[in-house]
Enzyme design. Sequence first.
Site, PDB file in Angstrom:
ATOM      1  N   ASN A 108       0.824  -1.210   0.000  1.00 43.48           N
ATOM      2  CA  ASN A 108       0.000   0.000   0.000  1.00 43.48           C
ATOM      3  C   ASN A 108       0.859   1.260   0.000  1.00 43.48           C
ATOM      4  OD1 ASN A 108      -1.971  -1.860   0.186  1.00 43.48           O
ATOM      5  ND2 ASN A 108      -2.536  -1.437   2.300  1.00 43.48           N
ATOM      6  N   HIS A 125       5.783  -0.663  -2.712  1.00 45.13           N
ATOM      7  CA  HIS A 125       5.314   0.062  -3.906  1.00 45.13           C
ATOM      8  C   HIS A 125       5.399   1.577  -3.753  1.00 45.13           C
ATOM      9  CE1 HIS A 125       2.872  -3.698  -5.342  1.00 45.13           C
ATOM     10  NE2 HIS A 125       4.157  -3.851  -5.444  1.00 45.13           N
TER      11      HIS A 125
HETATM   12  P1  OAD Z   1      -6.119  -5.919  -4.842  1.00 43.12           P
HETATM   13  O1  OAD Z   1      -7.169  -4.903  -5.135  1.00 43.12           O
HETATM   14  O2  OAD Z   1      -5.581  -6.686  -5.973  1.00 43.12           O
HETATM   15  O3  OAD Z   1      -6.702  -6.980  -3.800  1.00 43.12           O
HETATM   16  C1  OAD Z   1      -7.369  -6.584  -2.658  1.00 43.12           C
HETATM   17  C2  OAD Z   1      -7.684  -7.819  -1.841  1.00 43.12           C
HETATM   18  O4  OAD Z   1      -8.249  -7.400  -0.621  1.00 43.12           O
HETATM   19  C3  OAD Z   1      -8.674  -8.768  -2.495  1.00 43.12           C
HETATM   20  O5  OAD Z   1      -8.178 -10.091  -2.456  1.00 43.12           O
HETATM   21  C4  OAD Z   1      -9.928  -8.646  -1.622  1.00 43.12           C
HETATM   22  O6  OAD Z   1     -10.648  -9.871  -1.504  1.00 43.12           O
HETATM   23  C5  OAD Z   1      -9.330  -8.251  -0.289  1.00 43.12           C
HETATM   24  N1  OAD Z   1     -10.218  -7.478   0.579  1.00 43.12           N
HETATM   25  C6  OAD Z   1     -11.226  -6.643   0.253  1.00 43.12           C
HETATM   26  N2  OAD Z   1     -11.783  -6.102   1.349  1.00 43.12           N
HETATM   27  C7  OAD Z   1     -11.103  -6.606   2.408  1.00 43.12           C
HETATM   28  C8  OAD Z   1     -11.202  -6.447   3.830  1.00 43.12           C
HETATM   29  N3  OAD Z   1     -12.101  -5.640   4.386  1.00 43.12           N
HETATM   30  N4  OAD Z   1     -10.335  -7.130   4.613  1.00 43.12           N
HETATM   31  C9  OAD Z   1      -9.410  -7.962   4.057  1.00 43.12           C
HETATM   32  N5  OAD Z   1      -9.283  -8.153   2.739  1.00 43.12           N
HETATM   33  C10 OAD Z   1     -10.108  -7.487   1.927  1.00 43.12           C
HETATM   34  O7  OAD Z   1      -4.980  -5.175  -4.002  1.00 43.12           O
HETATM   35  P2  OAD Z   1      -3.465  -5.603  -3.798  1.00 43.12           P
HETATM   36  O8  OAD Z   1      -3.320  -7.070  -3.637  1.00 43.12           O
HETATM   37  O9  OAD Z   1      -2.919  -4.713  -2.734  1.00 43.12           O
HETATM   38  O10 OAD Z   1       0.156  -1.918  -7.405  1.00 43.12           O
HETATM   39  O11 OAD Z   1      -2.856  -5.171  -5.181  1.00 43.12           O
HETATM   40  C11 OAD Z   1      -1.494  -5.301  -5.402  1.00 43.12           C
HETATM   41  C12 OAD Z   1      -1.022  -4.175  -6.273  1.00 43.12           C
HETATM   42  O12 OAD Z   1      -1.803  -4.099  -7.459  1.00 43.12           O
HETATM   43  C13 OAD Z   1      -1.190  -2.782  -5.659  1.00 43.12           C
HETATM   44  O13 OAD Z   1      -0.155  -2.449  -4.775  1.00 43.12           O
HETATM   45  C14 OAD Z   1      -1.173  -1.911  -6.866  1.00 43.12           C
HETATM   46  C15 OAD Z   1      -2.128  -2.709  -7.723  1.00 43.12           C
HETATM   47  O14 OAD Z   1      -2.112  -2.490  -9.068  1.00 43.12           O
HETATM   48  C16 OAD Z   1       0.681  -0.797  -7.879  1.00 43.12           C
HETATM   49  O15 OAD Z   1       0.074   0.250  -7.929  1.00 43.12           O
HETATM   50  C17 OAD Z   1       2.083  -0.983  -8.338  1.00 43.12           C
END
Ligand code: OAD
Length: 242
Positions: A98, A115
């Site tokens: 994040n 990131h």
């Molecule tokens: P994602 O948007 O890909 O995934 C978010 C995850 O959080 C999903 O698996 C949801 O199921 C979960 N989720 C949603 N609400 C939640 C809650 N209340 N508690 C727990 N989990 C929950 O986000 P990231 O995995 O962070 O990169 O994405 C990785 C990277 O992709 C980011 O850092 C960004 C993006 O493109 C860059 O900007 C380089």
Amino acid sequence: MEELVDIITKSKYLLALTGSGISAESGIPTFRGKDGLWKEYRPEELATLQAFKKNPTLVWEWYDWRRSLIARASPNDAHKVLAWLEERDVLKMLITQNVDGLHRRAGNKKIIELHGNIWRMKCMSCNNEVENYETPLKEIPPKCNVCHSMLRPSVVWFGESLDPFLLNQSILHSSRCDVMMVIGTSAVIQPAASLPIMAKNNRAVLIEINPSETPISPIADYSLRLKASVAMKSLVGLSSEI
Ligand code: OAD
């Protein structure tokens, strides 16, 4: 849950890996999924160097909007429990994808921001890096106070490499930990998505906290299909020792 509290309490090197899902309950949209940012916006138009060079104003306006949203948000219980675990020297390191800075605002100090950080900007020309908390920005695109060239958000865009030092540190912590909590990440973006696999290969216990299944789920020792704040609060609530 009680078993997990025991594992966390007895851990020697607890590591956490977080993604945008941990900030969802603070009102910050995730990237993927039903209400994710990438449903409404195209990453290649907003989160690449090419996009920025083509239209820096558009990209900065998007970041300015996100900065304003984040400035109004507060750390939620999941952020707070991680800060509490660090304060008690249970959590040894926190690796986050994040850029919102909410972990720091919650009180964590041992953080690797893989990131980058949306509150930092760096010069396209002289690489000068500054912190800037102004919302909304007075000048778009903002300019470098040293050479007056354009500043860019100090975040990692698609197609860019991660800071090699931070990546190395993340790999070292992942190889060293005996318990890893993977919270709120879809675990599809590399290299962050490989860190839990590394931890598992080194026999760490993997605890996933995510309402949805992810590619990490099949190798996780425990999967809590709960929102991050609910899961983290329950873990702490059950513990008298952490
Ligand atoms: P994602 O948007 O890909 O995934 C978010 C995850 O959080 C999903 O698996 C949801 O199921 C979960 N989720 C949603 N609400 C939640 C809650 N209340 N508690 C727990 N989990 C929950 O986000 P990231 O995995 O962070 O990169 O994405 C990785 C990277 O992709 C980011 O850092 C960004 C993006 O493109 C860059 O900007 C380089």
